[in-house]
Design a protein around this motif. Structure first.
Motif, short mmCIF file in Angstrom:
data_model
loop_
_atom_site.label_atom_id
_atom_site.label_comp_id
_atom_site.label_asym_id
_atom_site.label_seq_id
_atom_site.Cartn_x
_atom_site.Cartn_y
_atom_site.Cartn_z
N ASP A 169 7.65 48.54 9.38
CA ASP A 169 6.55 48.78 10.33
C ASP A 169 7.02 48.63 11.78
O ASP A 169 6.34 48.05 12.63
CB ASP A 169 5.40 47.80 10.07
CG ASP A 169 4.71 48.04 8.73
OD1 ASP A 169 4.98 49.09 8.12
OD2 ASP A 169 3.93 47.17 8.31
N GLY A 170 8.22 49.14 12.06
CA GLY A 170 8.72 49.12 13.43
C GLY A 170 9.24 47.77 13.89
O GLY A 170 9.56 47.59 15.08
N GLN A 171 9.33 46.80 13.00
CA GLN A 171 9.83 45.48 13.34
C GLN A 171 11.02 45.12 12.46
O GLN A 171 11.17 45.65 11.36
CB GLN A 171 8.74 44.42 13.13
CG GLN A 171 7.47 44.63 13.91
CD GLN A 171 6.51 43.46 13.69
OE1 GLN A 171 6.69 42.37 14.23
NE2 GLN A 171 5.50 43.68 12.87
N LEU A 172 11.85 44.21 12.96
CA LEU A 172 12.92 43.65 12.15
C LEU A 172 12.50 42.26 11.71
O LEU A 172 12.30 41.37 12.55
CB LEU A 172 14.23 43.58 12.95
CG LEU A 172 14.85 44.92 13.34
CD1 LEU A 172 16.12 44.70 14.15
CD2 LEU A 172 15.15 45.78 12.11
N VAL A 173 12.34 42.07 10.40
CA VAL A 173 11.83 40.81 9.87
C VAL A 173 12.78 40.30 8.79
O VAL A 173 13.51 41.07 8.16
CB VAL A 173 10.40 40.99 9.28
CG1 VAL A 173 9.42 41.34 10.38
CG2 VAL A 173 10.40 42.06 8.19
N PRO A 174 12.78 38.97 8.55
CA PRO A 174 13.71 38.40 7.57
C PRO A 174 13.46 38.88 6.14
O PRO A 174 12.31 39.06 5.73
CB PRO A 174 13.45 36.89 7.66
CG PRO A 174 12.82 36.68 9.00
CD PRO A 174 12.03 37.92 9.26
N ILE A 175 14.55 39.10 5.43
CA ILE A 175 14.51 39.37 3.99
C ILE A 175 15.59 38.49 3.37
O ILE A 175 16.70 38.44 3.90
CB ILE A 175 14.75 40.87 3.68
CG1 ILE A 175 14.66 41.18 2.18
CG2 ILE A 175 16.04 41.38 4.21
CD1 ILE A 175 13.29 41.30 1.67
N PRO A 176 15.36 37.72 2.32
CA PRO A 176 14.15 37.64 1.51
C PRO A 176 12.90 37.25 2.32
O PRO A 176 13.00 36.59 3.34
CB PRO A 176 14.48 36.53 0.49
CG PRO A 176 15.98 36.50 0.44
CD PRO A 176 16.42 36.82 1.82
N ILE A 177 11.76 37.70 1.80
CA ILE A 177 10.48 37.43 2.46
C ILE A 177 10.28 35.92 2.55
O ILE A 177 10.38 35.21 1.55
CB ILE A 177 9.33 38.08 1.67
CG1 ILE A 177 9.46 39.61 1.71
CG2 ILE A 177 7.97 37.64 2.21
CD1 ILE A 177 8.50 40.33 0.78
N ASN A 178 9.99 35.42 3.77
CA ASN A 178 9.72 34.00 3.95
C ASN A 178 8.51 33.82 4.86
O ASN A 178 7.80 34.79 5.18
CB ASN A 178 10.96 33.26 4.46
CG ASN A 178 11.35 33.65 5.87
OD1 ASN A 178 10.65 34.39 6.56
ND2 ASN A 178 12.49 33.15 6.33
N LEU A 179 8.29 32.61 5.30
CA LEU A 179 7.14 32.30 6.15
C LEU A 179 7.16 33.12 7.44
O LEU A 179 6.14 33.70 7.85
CB LEU A 179 7.13 30.81 6.47
CG LEU A 179 6.04 30.29 7.44
CD1 LEU A 179 4.65 30.56 6.88
CD2 LEU A 179 6.24 28.81 7.70
N ASP A 180 8.32 33.20 8.06
CA ASP A 180 8.42 33.96 9.32
C ASP A 180 8.20 35.45 9.10
O ASP A 180 7.65 36.13 9.97
CB ASP A 180 9.79 33.73 9.96
CG ASP A 180 9.93 32.33 10.55
OD1 ASP A 180 8.89 31.74 10.91
OD2 ASP A 180 11.07 31.83 10.64
N THR A 181 8.61 35.96 7.95
CA THR A 181 8.39 37.38 7.64
C THR A 181 6.90 37.69 7.67
O THR A 181 6.47 38.67 8.31
CB THR A 181 8.95 37.72 6.24
OG1 THR A 181 10.29 37.26 6.13
CG2 THR A 181 8.90 39.22 6.00
N ILE A 182 6.12 36.88 6.98
CA ILE A 182 4.68 37.12 6.89
C ILE A 182 4.01 36.94 8.25
O ILE A 182 3.19 37.78 8.67
CB ILE A 182 4.04 36.18 5.84
CG1 ILE A 182 4.66 36.43 4.46
CG2 ILE A 182 2.52 36.36 5.80
CD1 ILE A 182 4.53 37.84 3.95
N ASN A 183 4.34 35.88 8.95
CA ASN A 183 3.71 35.63 10.25
C ASN A 183 4.02 36.74 11.25
O ASN A 183 3.14 37.18 12.01
CB ASN A 183 4.16 34.28 10.80
CG ASN A 183 3.44 33.12 10.13
OD1 ASN A 183 2.37 33.29 9.54
ND2 ASN A 183 4.02 31.94 10.20
N LYS A 184 5.25 37.22 11.28
CA LYS A 184 5.63 38.27 12.22
C LYS A 184 5.01 39.61 11.84
O LYS A 184 4.52 40.35 12.69
CB LYS A 184 7.15 38.38 12.29
CG LYS A 184 7.64 39.32 13.39
CD LYS A 184 9.14 39.27 13.55
CE LYS A 184 9.58 40.18 14.70
NZ LYS A 184 11.06 40.16 14.88
#
Length: 372
Positions: free
Chosen positions: A89-104
């Motif tokens: 969705d146009g963002q770079l987010v942590p994988i594996p999915i973690n707390l910061d992934t969901i919040n961002k």
């Protein structure tokens, strides 16, 4: 006369060559079709002087003290914990999915307890976890499955996750904390001077001879040996008697850029419309300081060098037929990913090779006792 002909100079073949030569004083000939040792872990300095992995990123991690200590005889280590971002969705987010992934991703400020509740609220329970789709949807629900896993898996395997064994996505955990490490193994490190240098030290022994650019079939009837250790594709060894075992392959596009950093993480995954699955920037892995940086794009494909066994029930059944042939073939030991049709990590291949060595060593000791 060689005691062992070893087919393949990757982890399985090289570990066994080293052990047999150094511990049992066996004379070993190791052959490889490629023009280098180290198999898919081969690394080298490109035209710009940047250390790169020719066949995509190889990240060493293990929970086995024995494996780590064994390899430590041939290399010093650089501490390294692998981190991956995903373009979603146009963002770079942590994988594996973690707390910061969901919040961002959703613009939230959840705590660890709240994100656990969030996962529970979106998860779709399954009575049986059979496929890769079942694994993900039962943990994090349909939307996150679509964003992170479905398209990536389709590109990687040319199959929907609903068609693949659960083992594929089960390798990727889901976390309720901020731990953004891709692996959580006890030992995580990279060979200080690279994988190829480690293999060179492993194979530098007077009892070991190496032939590159050589198909073993060219020399098997010419050079005498007592036993064979085979690390190539098991179906090829038996001339595809029951048909070909399915694999996925990769095409690598290497680039060097005239700037010190290309992307904000060692690896960025692209679970979207791009034809490539991920981009790796090697200087993160190696710790090399250089004014330029080299990257590689990975494009999955059906044909080419075999990399990933396709985990489907019918393929497992086909392999069983080849395994029966292998078990009934005297004087040949089948070791490694391709010879056993399993998606092993590097440390698992080393562990398997060390186990085979112990079996051969025990047999040797028993023969000595019997012949006294």
């Amino acid at each position: 006369m060689f005691d062992y002909l070893i087919v393949g100079a990757g982890f399985a073949g090289s570990v066994l060559a080293e052990r047999l030569a150094s511990q049992l004083e066996k004379k070993v000939l190791i052959v490889d079709r490629r023009n280098h040792i180290a198999g898919n872990a081969y690394d080298h300095y490109d035209d710009h002087g940047v250390l790169v992995h020719r066949y995509g990123p190889h990240i060493f991690h293990t929970n086995s003290r024995d494996v780590f200590e064994y390899l430590s005889h041939f290399t010093d280590w650089r501490r390294y914990e692998h981190r991956v971002l995903a373009s979603v969705d146009g963002q770079l987010v942590p994988i594996p999915i973690n707390l910061d992934t969901i919040n961002k991703l959703y613009g939230l400020k959840l705590t660890s307890f709240q994100v656990e509740e969030f996962f529970a609220s979106v998860a779709e329970p399954r009575e049986q976890i059979l496929t890769s789709e079942d694994v993900v949807v039962s943990k994090v629900g349909r939307e996150l499955y679509e964003k992170f896993f479905r398209n990536y898996t389709r590109k990687q395997w040319d199959m929907d996750p609903s068609e693949l064994d659960r083992s594929v996505t089960a390798r990727v955990p889901t976390r309720t904390n901020r731990d953004d490490r891709y692996f959580t193994d006890t030992y995580q490190a990279m060979p200080l001077q690279g994988f190829t240098r480690m293999f060179e030290r492993m194979l530098t022994h007077p009892n070991i001879r190496i032939m590159l650019n050589t198909d073993y079939r060219e020399i098997v009837d010419v050079i005498p040996f007592k036993e064979m250790i085979y690390t190539g594709p098991v179906d090829e060894f038996f001339d595809y008697r029951f048909g070909k075992l399915p694999y996925r392959s990769l095409q690598f596009k290497h680039e060097t850029h005239d700037k010190p950093v290309f992307q904000p993480a060692p690896v960025v995954n692209y679970p979207n419309e791009h034809l490539y699955t991920r981009i790796t920037e090697f200087k993160y892995l190696t710790g090399q300081e250089h004014s330029k940086t080299s990257i590689v794009y990975e494009y999955p494909k059906a044909e080419g060098d075999p990399y990933y066994p396709v985990p489907r029930p019918e393929n497992a059944e086909l392999y069983k037929k080849y395994k029966a042939l292998a078990d009934a073939t005297p004087g040949v030991h089948f070791v490694g990913r391709l010879a056993t049709y399993k998606y092993y990590n590097m440390d698992q291949v080393v562990a398997q090779a060390l186990t085979i060595y112990k079996q051969l060593s025990s047999r040797e000791s028993l023969e000595v006792v019997v012949n006294r």
